[in-house]
Motif scaffolding. Structure first.
Motif, PDB file in Angstrom:
ATOM      1  N   GLU A  62       0.843  -1.199   0.000  1.00 18.83           N
ATOM      2  CA  GLU A  62       0.000   0.000   0.000  1.00 18.83           C
ATOM      3  C   GLU A  62       0.880   1.251   0.000  1.00 18.83           C
ATOM      4  O   GLU A  62       0.728   2.112  -0.833  1.00 18.83           O
ATOM      5  CB  GLU A  62      -0.894  -0.027   1.224  1.00 18.83           C
ATOM      6  N   ARG A  63       1.712   1.305   0.972  1.00 17.41           N
ATOM      7  CA  ARG A  63       2.734   2.343   1.050  1.00 17.41           C
ATOM      8  C   ARG A  63       3.807   1.791   1.966  1.00 17.41           C
ATOM      9  O   ARG A  63       3.586   0.770   2.610  1.00 17.41           O
ATOM     10  CB  ARG A  63       2.169   3.639   1.617  1.00 17.41           C
ATOM     11  N   SER A  68      -1.781  -4.457   2.480  1.00 18.74           N
ATOM     12  CA  SER A  68      -3.216  -4.646   2.650  1.00 18.74           C
ATOM     13  C   SER A  68      -3.660  -5.986   2.079  1.00 18.74           C
ATOM     14  O   SER A  68      -3.010  -6.555   1.204  1.00 18.74           O
ATOM     15  CB  SER A  68      -4.003  -3.498   2.001  1.00 18.74           C
ATOM     16  N   TRP A  70      -6.954  -8.268   0.499  1.00 18.60           N
ATOM     17  CA  TRP A  70      -8.246  -8.139  -0.190  1.00 18.60           C
ATOM     18  C   TRP A  70      -8.795  -9.508  -0.551  1.00 18.60           C
ATOM     19  O   TRP A  70      -8.027 -10.442  -0.778  1.00 18.60           O
ATOM     20  CB  TRP A  70      -8.090  -7.342  -1.491  1.00 18.60           C
ATOM     21  N   ARG A  78     -12.241  -5.179  -9.267  1.00 17.89           N
ATOM     22  CA  ARG A  78     -11.927  -3.768  -9.148  1.00 17.89           C
ATOM     23  C   ARG A  78     -10.848  -3.368 -10.142  1.00 17.89           C
ATOM     24  O   ARG A  78     -10.914  -2.327 -10.784  1.00 17.89           O
ATOM     25  CB  ARG A  78     -11.466  -3.475  -7.714  1.00 17.89           C
ATOM     26  N   ARG A  81     -12.284  -3.184 -13.649  1.00 13.21           N
ATOM     27  CA  ARG A  81     -13.035  -1.954 -13.827  1.00 13.21           C
ATOM     28  C   ARG A  81     -12.107  -0.769 -14.022  1.00 13.21           C
ATOM     29  O   ARG A  81     -12.299   0.059 -14.914  1.00 13.21           O
ATOM     30  CB  ARG A  81     -13.934  -1.721 -12.612  1.00 13.21           C
ATOM     31  N   GLY A  82     -11.081  -0.726 -13.175  1.00  9.92           N
ATOM     32  CA  GLY A  82     -10.132   0.378 -13.250  1.00  9.92           C
ATOM     33  C   GLY A  82      -9.434   0.418 -14.596  1.00  9.92           C
ATOM     34  O   GLY A  82      -9.324   1.475 -15.223  1.00  9.92           O
ATOM     35  N   ARG A  98      -4.645  12.836 -15.366  1.00  5.94           N
ATOM     36  CA  ARG A  98      -4.835  11.609 -14.613  1.00  5.94           C
ATOM     37  C   ARG A  98      -3.645  10.656 -14.703  1.00  5.94           C
ATOM     38  O   ARG A  98      -3.785   9.473 -14.438  1.00  5.94           O
ATOM     39  CB  ARG A  98      -6.075  10.862 -15.113  1.00  5.94           C
ATOM     40  N   ASP A 101      -2.876   8.554 -11.763  1.00  7.63           N
ATOM     41  CA  ASP A 101      -3.759   7.406 -11.573  1.00  7.63           C
ATOM     42  C   ASP A 101      -3.307   6.228 -12.423  1.00  7.63           C
ATOM     43  O   ASP A 101      -3.263   5.092 -11.972  1.00  7.63           O
ATOM     44  CB  ASP A 101      -5.201   7.773 -11.942  1.00  7.63           C
ATOM     45  N   ARG A 104      -0.287   4.745 -10.893  1.00  9.61           N
ATOM     46  CA  ARG A 104      -0.629   3.971  -9.700  1.00  9.61           C
ATOM     47  C   ARG A 104      -1.201   2.619 -10.089  1.00  9.61           C
ATOM     48  O   ARG A 104      -0.818   1.586  -9.547  1.00  9.61           O
ATOM     49  CB  ARG A 104      -1.649   4.763  -8.870  1.00  9.61           C
ATOM     50  N   MET A 105      -2.104   2.652 -11.041  1.00  7.15           N
ATOM     51  CA  MET A 105      -2.696   1.407 -11.491  1.00  7.15           C
ATOM     52  C   MET A 105      -1.638   0.460 -12.042  1.00  7.15           C
ATOM     53  O   MET A 105      -1.635  -0.728 -11.765  1.00  7.15           O
ATOM     54  CB  MET A 105      -3.748   1.718 -12.566  1.00  7.15           C
ATOM     55  N   ILE A 149     -13.037  -1.725   3.086  1.00  6.42           N
ATOM     56  CA  ILE A 149     -13.066  -2.662   1.973  1.00  6.42           C
ATOM     57  C   ILE A 149     -11.889  -3.610   1.981  1.00  6.42           C
ATOM     58  O   ILE A 149     -11.790  -4.483   1.127  1.00  6.42           O
ATOM     59  CB  ILE A 149     -13.071  -1.891   0.641  1.00  6.42           C
ATOM     60  N   CYS A 150     -10.963  -3.449   2.921  1.00  2.84           N
ATOM     61  CA  CYS A 150      -9.823  -4.348   2.997  1.00  2.84           C
ATOM     62  C   CYS A 150      -9.269  -4.329   4.418  1.00  2.84           C
ATOM     63  O   CYS A 150      -9.779  -3.621   5.282  1.00  2.84           O
ATOM     64  CB  CYS A 150      -8.723  -3.928   2.017  1.00  2.84           C
TER      65      CYS A 150
ATOM     66  N   MET B  95     -12.128   7.063  -9.886  1.00  3.04           N
ATOM     67  CA  MET B  95     -12.190   5.714  -9.348  1.00  3.04           C
ATOM     68  C   MET B  95     -11.180   5.435  -8.247  1.00  3.04           C
ATOM     69  O   MET B  95     -11.540   5.080  -7.140  1.00  3.04           O
ATOM     70  CB  MET B  95     -11.954   4.729 -10.477  1.00  3.04           C
ATOM     71  N   GLU B  96      -9.933   5.644  -8.577  1.00  2.00           N
ATOM     72  CA  GLU B  96      -8.894   5.303  -7.604  1.00  2.00           C
ATOM     73  C   GLU B  96      -9.057   6.148  -6.350  1.00  2.00           C
ATOM     74  O   GLU B  96      -8.917   5.678  -5.247  1.00  2.00           O
ATOM     75  CB  GLU B  96      -7.521   5.513  -8.215  1.00  2.00           C
ATOM     76  N   VAL B 102     -12.586   5.630   0.828  1.00  2.00           N
ATOM     77  CA  VAL B 102     -13.307   4.654   1.635  1.00  2.00           C
ATOM     78  C   VAL B 102     -12.348   3.965   2.598  1.00  2.00           C
ATOM     79  O   VAL B 102     -12.638   3.795   3.784  1.00  2.00           O
ATOM     80  CB  VAL B 102     -13.998   3.599   0.747  1.00  2.00           C
TER      81      VAL B 102
END
Lengths: 179, 179
Positions: A62-63, A68, A70, A78, A81-82, A98, A101, A104-105, A149-150, B95-96, B102
């Motif tokens: 995560e960092r 994390s 899941w 997810r 979708r991303g 973006r 983003d 990151r993805m 969510i996680c 999205m991200e 959350v």
DNA sequence: TTGAAAGTGGGTTTTGAGCCCAATAAGATG
DNA sequence: CATCTTATTGGGCTCAAAACCCACTTTCAA
């Protein structure tokens, strides 16, 4: 010492998040020890919450100081979708703002996640390559935190720093939102 | 010593607030001791007032030196409202970004609140992680204060400071009543 | 093929939360 | 003022879970 007591009671609040995601909102904060083999025993309910119907779990970086966990199918959905959203945006030329983003993805897609399985007694082995990231030596302590969510596994020091940073902001946000 | 007499008279006024929420307006203040196992005995009326129909109570970190107790269902209702806001925010955002929001919300909620149950004789065990926040050593005293819709558990020093700073007129009233 | 290191499973010890009861203190009653 | 009653607190006992520890298995390399 990090100021946390050796054991914390935890609880799971079941909230209705009307999103596609899981119907439980994972909560709880608990201190756990890493054994000499880099295993962590999770609270059994938390372990269950991040295991999908095939018994699969994804661990991600995560960092620095935080991993994390899941549900594997959730995670993949997810991700799909991303990727879909980003691809269509790129095609439409709407990604100028973006790129972070996308970055990151991309990072998450490559080396930042791995499938793990939670063994017998809700015990999980932190894989090689994720251990340094967590930066906790064998025999040390970590904080297990439900993040809706996680589940997050925190280096205690990093956790305290995060709290210091985020908590004040959360205070006003929470007031606005909830009161 | 904190300046309080060994015992304070207390009272719980049950006012009928013609509102949808809780039917009782929790009031009163008591001095109580925390035993070496971090247990506090609440006045039975107060204990009842913060226990919902399923016997559940939520404890939250309010500010340093102060914890509060809520009826679990009441608390969840508030939380649901907050979650609703987040959801609408999510629908408008990227999205991200939405998922990390959350995550952060869940994470901070985990630290701040927890479900507890009030045992037999209206006695509550302060969970680890909340004890240091209250900053009262085992065997010390706390103030139990009815705050309308919840109960607050105060470090006596922090309570006096709050009275002095935020409510000077109430402070003198308090002095009259108590000394 | 063998030895070392890493992964896995499970038995044992220890800790702490829940439960109960006893002792005591405070308030009520006659 | 004596006594009774109820509320509060302290502590013992029990059970469950977490931590600890050891043994067995697997993998990999010499």
């Amino acid at each position: 010492m990090n100021g946390f007591p050796p054991k914390l009671v935890w609880s799971c609040l079941y909230l209705r998040l009307e999103m596609s995601a899981p119907e439980t909102f994972i909560q709880g904060e608990v201190k756990r020890a890493i054994d000499d083999r880099f295993r962590i025993t999770l609270p059994s309910e938390m372990a269950q919450a991040v295991t999908d119907e095939f018994g699969q779990t994804i661990i991600t970086k995560e960092r620095y100081g935080c991993l994390s966990l899941w549900q594997a199918d959730e995670w993949r959905a997810r991700l799909d979708r991303g990727v879909g959203v980003i691809r269509s945006k790129i095609e439409a030329g709407a990604m100028e703002q973006r790129w972070s983003d996308v970055q990151r993805m991309g990072r998450l897609l490559s080396t930042r996640s791995r499938e793990v399985q939670i063994a017998n007694r809700s015990r999980i082995l932190i894989p090689e390559g994720f251990r340094e990231f967590l930066d906790v030596s064998a025999g040390g302590d970590v904080m297990i935190v439900g993040a809706g969510i996680c589940i997050e596994i925190w280096n205690p020091t990093a956790w305290l720093e995060t709290l210091r940073e985020d908590m004040p902001e959360f205070g006003s946000m929470f007031k606005e939102l909830v009161v």
